[in-house]
Design an enzyme around this catalytic site. Structure first.
Site, PDB file in Angstrom:
ATOM      1  N   LYS A   7       0.870  -1.180   0.000  1.00  0.00           N
ATOM      2  CA  LYS A   7       0.000   0.000   0.000  1.00  0.00           C
ATOM      3  C   LYS A   7       0.902   1.223   0.000  1.00  0.00           C
ATOM      4  CE  LYS A   7      -4.104   1.333   2.576  1.00  0.00           C
ATOM      5  NZ  LYS A   7      -5.197   0.641   3.267  1.00  0.00           N
TER       6      LYS A   7
ATOM      7  N   MET D   1       6.014   6.154   2.429  1.00  0.00           N
ATOM      8  CA  MET D   1       5.726   5.245   3.518  1.00  0.00           C
ATOM      9  C   MET D   1       4.962   4.014   3.059  1.00  0.00           C
ATOM     10  SD  MET D   1       5.218   8.618   4.929  1.00  0.00           S
ATOM     11  CE  MET D   1       5.877   9.491   6.346  1.00  0.00           C
ATOM     12  N   PRO D   2       5.596   3.147   2.308  1.00  0.00           N
ATOM     13  CA  PRO D   2       4.835   1.951   1.912  1.00  0.00           C
ATOM     14  C   PRO D   2       4.543   1.063   3.125  1.00  0.00           C
ATOM     15  CG  PRO D   2       6.755   2.288   0.478  1.00  0.00           C
ATOM     16  CD  PRO D   2       6.902   3.211   1.642  1.00  0.00           C
ATOM     17  N   TYR D   3       3.345   0.497   3.107  1.00  0.00           N
ATOM     18  CA  TYR D   3       2.900  -0.443   4.133  1.00  0.00           C
ATOM     19  C   TYR D   3       2.727  -1.796   3.470  1.00  0.00           C
ATOM     20  CZ  TYR D   3       2.063   3.861   6.568  1.00  0.00           C
ATOM     21  OH  TYR D   3       2.250   5.082   7.145  1.00  0.00           O
ATOM     22  N   VAL D  40       7.029  -0.071   6.382  1.00  0.00           N
ATOM     23  CA  VAL D  40       6.402  -0.801   7.482  1.00  0.00           C
ATOM     24  C   VAL D  40       5.993  -2.182   6.960  1.00  0.00           C
ATOM     25  CG1 VAL D  40       4.448  -0.821   9.091  1.00  0.00           C
ATOM     26  CG2 VAL D  40       5.539   1.348   8.473  1.00  0.00           C
TER      27      VAL D  40
END
Lengths: 61, 61, 61, 61, 61, 61
Positions: A7, D1-3, D40
């Site tokens: 994501k 901020m890749p999740y 993350v």
């Protein structure tokens, strides 16, 4: 059969997404002992007005 | 109150989605003992460039 | 390759989960035109203290 | 901020999970141009009775 | 670092989404003892034809 | 009918979770114009070995 969801904010190029999917698949296969054929990757893109840290959306900064 | 998410490639018709929601709701209600009124279904569609198996996106095949 | 997630309160028997997975797979395959072999189902169970409607958890009712 | 969420059958060792998280973080950072500090990773494990392909749970095989 | 996802029908204004993100972040921070800086909020919007209760999509009502 | 998922490290008390659910429900209802009865909250807890930032799991720190 690991299923991986990445994501991130929208805006990456097709080249970046293609490379991301290849490298992530290799990393997961290698470390989880699952054959590459069983690794599935989903990309989910977020627009800046739908993502906030500390109560502030990225579209409001 | 079962919550069902169906994630699939984009491209189904409205008729297909309507039927999918009806049949899935019936299947979940019947087998989980939850009344039909409590079953919620979400559809999530993926574009071909955001979905990969074996490190290869469907848009790259 | 539809991916189906069914989220529900814990407590169903193995027989119920087995039937749920079979019936949901058939319903999705039939209506989305995907072969049965490509349908994946995940079950996610919630404990009563992690699920709330109207601000009230099921463990507090 | 890749999740990043990695969903897989339970049973990997702590060493495997540690390596998976490191390699996946490096792969995502390198290809998405996000600093390593912003990546993350969540691991989600599935028991065999909550995961089915082709209508058959892994616990029923 | 709580991660909050709010899934709802599309149609809210930017003002509503901005306020939602602010109020939810404060509520989570206050009650979970996490600093505001660590709270992440994602908004996910659903179109009416991808959301059903009781087997009926909102676009079919 | 907003659906809210709060994902966080395990360890909060029942009192904290109860308050979190109440305050988040109020915040979402007030800002999205949805009646309180329609707000659903799910809590998902992560163990420290399944959560990593910057490639390092919280159990490895």
């Amino acid at each position: 059969m690991p299923y991986v969801t990445v994501k991130m904010l929208e805006g990456r190029t097709e080249e970046q997404k293609k490379a991301l999917v290849e490298k992530v698949t290799a990393a997961v296969s290698e470390t989880s002992n699952a054959p590459v054929e069983n690794v599935v990757v989903f990309i989910e893109e977020m627009p800046k007005n739908h993502y906030a840290v500390a109560g502030k959306r990225f579209s409001d900064q």
